[in-house]
Design a protein around this motif. Structure first.
Motif, PDB file in Angstrom:
ATOM      1  N   PRO A  36      20.281 -29.378  -1.316  1.00 47.70           N
ATOM      2  CA  PRO A  36      18.889 -29.081  -0.966  1.00 47.70           C
ATOM      3  C   PRO A  36      18.707 -28.863   0.534  1.00 47.70           C
ATOM      4  O   PRO A  36      19.407 -29.466   1.350  1.00 47.70           O
ATOM      5  N   PHE A  37      17.774 -27.994   0.858  1.00 50.54           N
ATOM      6  CA  PHE A  37      17.483 -27.648   2.256  1.00 50.54           C
ATOM      7  C   PHE A  37      16.027 -28.032   2.533  1.00 50.54           C
ATOM      8  O   PHE A  37      15.111 -27.497   1.912  1.00 50.54           O
ATOM      9  N   ILE A  38      15.824 -28.988   3.435  1.00 53.72           N
ATOM     10  CA  ILE A  38      14.491 -29.512   3.738  1.00 53.72           C
ATOM     11  C   ILE A  38      13.916 -28.784   4.951  1.00 53.72           C
ATOM     12  O   ILE A  38      14.551 -28.708   6.003  1.00 53.72           O
ATOM     13  N   LEU A  52      13.142 -42.259   3.658  1.00 52.18           N
ATOM     14  CA  LEU A  52      13.325 -42.716   2.276  1.00 52.18           C
ATOM     15  C   LEU A  52      13.582 -41.555   1.309  1.00 52.18           C
ATOM     16  O   LEU A  52      14.500 -41.639   0.490  1.00 52.18           O
ATOM     17  N   PRO A  53      12.812 -40.464   1.384  1.00 56.81           N
ATOM     18  CA  PRO A  53      13.134 -39.337   0.502  1.00 56.81           C
ATOM     19  C   PRO A  53      14.535 -38.786   0.738  1.00 56.81           C
ATOM     20  O   PRO A  53      15.252 -38.465  -0.221  1.00 56.81           O
ATOM     21  N   ARG A  54      14.944 -38.699   2.010  1.00 57.78           N
ATOM     22  CA  ARG A  54      16.284 -38.175   2.293  1.00 57.78           C
ATOM     23  C   ARG A  54      17.360 -39.116   1.750  1.00 57.78           C
ATOM     24  O   ARG A  54      18.340 -38.668   1.143  1.00 57.78           O
ATOM     25  N   PRO A  64      21.650 -33.194   1.344  1.00 58.80           N
ATOM     26  CA  PRO A  64      20.521 -32.496   1.963  1.00 58.80           C
ATOM     27  C   PRO A  64      20.783 -32.140   3.416  1.00 58.80           C
ATOM     28  O   PRO A  64      21.505 -32.829   4.124  1.00 58.80           O
ATOM     29  N   MET A  65      20.178 -31.039   3.860  1.00 62.73           N
ATOM     30  CA  MET A  65      20.160 -30.685   5.277  1.00 62.73           C
ATOM     31  C   MET A  65      18.705 -30.561   5.704  1.00 62.73           C
ATOM     32  O   MET A  65      17.878 -30.022   4.957  1.00 62.73           O
ATOM     33  N   VAL A  66      18.373 -31.077   6.886  1.00 59.82           N
ATOM     34  CA  VAL A  66      17.001 -31.023   7.389  1.00 59.82           C
ATOM     35  C   VAL A  66      16.902 -29.979   8.495  1.00 59.82           C
ATOM     36  O   VAL A  66      17.645 -30.019   9.477  1.00 59.82           O
ATOM     37  N   ALA A  86      19.691 -22.161   6.305  1.00 61.29           N
ATOM     38  CA  ALA A  86      19.806 -22.360   4.851  1.00 61.29           C
ATOM     39  C   ALA A  86      21.036 -21.643   4.300  1.00 61.29           C
ATOM     40  O   ALA A  86      21.739 -22.168   3.426  1.00 61.29           O
ATOM     41  N   ARG A  87      21.293 -20.464   4.825  1.00 55.12           N
ATOM     42  CA  ARG A  87      22.485 -19.709   4.376  1.00 55.12           C
ATOM     43  C   ARG A  87      23.759 -20.444   4.780  1.00 55.12           C
ATOM     44  O   ARG A  87      24.691 -20.561   3.985  1.00 55.12           O
TER      45      ARG A  87
END
Length: 385
Positions: A36-38, A52-54, A64-66, A86-87
């Protein structure tokens, strides 16, 4: 009955605290997701509310990546940076955390990250081709309703904003969690809340696409927001009130996504674009003056909304419509936000430029219940000084 079409996101989840188990939610609803990409902004990261969500995503076995580079009124360069990130991450799902700017960028990342289309090719209405990455939106302000709209706004010049409108911009899931809004200062709560009320009022009076479903959502949005806004500003830690604000903003977003906004937004955009005034505050500054201008064509509709916002209002249609305008002015005053253009650095010498810019917003002006000329726009700005 007039024929109409209504579109919205396929799924909405409204539950305080639900983002603490975001990983479980993503794994359940989007099986096969791994990266997922945040999309968010640095200010939200600083609140600590993303931790907490991460962590929940990581505990679910996701990587995930922020991307925290979003700024207010995001310029095209920020969108392109996010798409490239994102890519590089090989993202397979996009999550927007934030206000309208972050959620708008998340929409565009979901559309562009796996596409050969250039950003310049998708500006306008219905220009997006192909599919997008799965998209989850989590609003951290109760204002824009962007989590349930098919619109993204990009700053494409020094002061100009351009919209992307396409069905692919509707997310797969909107998550309303009041915990994410607990850090909002009172003045931001006020401006974003009034923004949501403007969405409901303008959807209810939209000239071309007003429909029974948008009307019902607009009325319910106004009921929730008018009952909750002052309390949310004064008691920002009240989860029940914060959740009501989120739900009201969401309903208003669904309403105006189908019955689009009009002159309030058209006149607010130049205030934000030229003077960098936050979008919700820009709307609030011109709102009563646009409503007053629209009275000859929309008094009966404003009177109907007065029954929701100021149910004690009585008298003629005109009197009840005026009561709505006064109620909106009093709401702004009670929250402590600025109520005149002079308070945000605008004076008489700026009015011609504002009026010129407002008249470029033809897509919005066409939805207004009363036709508005450049002279009218300038007079409204003068009244707002």
């Amino acid at each position: 009955m007039t024929a109409f079409a209504f579109s919205t996101v396929p799924s909405i989840l409204s539950e305080p605290g639900v983002t603490q188990r975001l990983g479980e939610l993503i794994a359940e609803r989007f099986p096969g997701t791994r990266r997922p990409f945040i999309v968010t902004d640095a200010g939200f990261v600083r609140t600590g509310l993303l931790e907490l969500p991460r962590l929940s995503l990581e505990q679910a076995g996701l990587a995930p990546m922020v991307f925290a580079g979003v700024v207010a009124d995001p310029p095209e360069a920020v969108v392109l940076d996010a798409v490239q990130a994102a890519r590089r991450h090989e993202a397979d799902l996009v999550i927007g955390f934030g206000g309208g700017s972050s959620m708008d960028v998340a929409k565009l990342v979901a559309v562009l990250a796996g596409s050969a289309q250039a950003i310049g090719e998708i500006y306008g209405i219905g220009k997006v081709s192909g599919k997008r990455l799965p998209l989850v939106q989590l609003p951290t302000t109760a204002g824009t309703g962007s989590e349930v709209t098919n619109i993204a706004i990009v700053t494409t010049g020094e002061t100009t904003k351009t919209g992307v409108v396409a069905p692919q911009l509707y997310g797969d899931l909107a998550v309303l969690d009041a915990n994410l809004t607990l850090g909002l200062p009172p003045l931001v709560t006020a401006a974003t809340g009034i923004d949501a009320m403007v969405h409901a009022i303008e959807a209810y009076t939209s000239r071309h696409k007003k429909n029974p479903l948008s009307d019902a959502l607009a009325r319910e949005a106004l009921a929730l927001l008018s009952r909750s806004l002052i309390r949310a500003c004064e008691h920002g830690d009240n989860l029940e009130v914060r959740q009501a604000m989120l739900l009201g903003a969401c309903f208003a977003g669904q309403a105006f996504s189908n019955a689009p906004v009009a002159a309030v937004h058209a006149l607010a955009y130049p205030i934000g674009g030229i003077f960098h005034v936050p979008h919700g505050l820009s709307n609030s500054l011109v709102l009563p003056h646009v409503l007053h201008f629209n009275l000859p064509e929309a008094a009966h509709l404003y009177a109907e909304l007065a029954a929701v916002v100021v149910p004690h209002a009585s008298g003629s249609e005109e009197a009840r419509a005026q009561a709505l305008i006064v109620a909106m002015q009093q709401t702004a005053k009670m929250t402590g936000i600025e109520t005149t253009l002079r308070q945000v650095g605008i004076d008489e010498g700026d009015l011609d430029r504002l009026a010129d810019d407002a008249m470029l917003q033809t897509r919005l002006l066409g939805n207004n219940p009363r036709e508005l000329t450049r002279a009218d726009a300038r007079a409204i700005y003068a009244a707002a000084l």
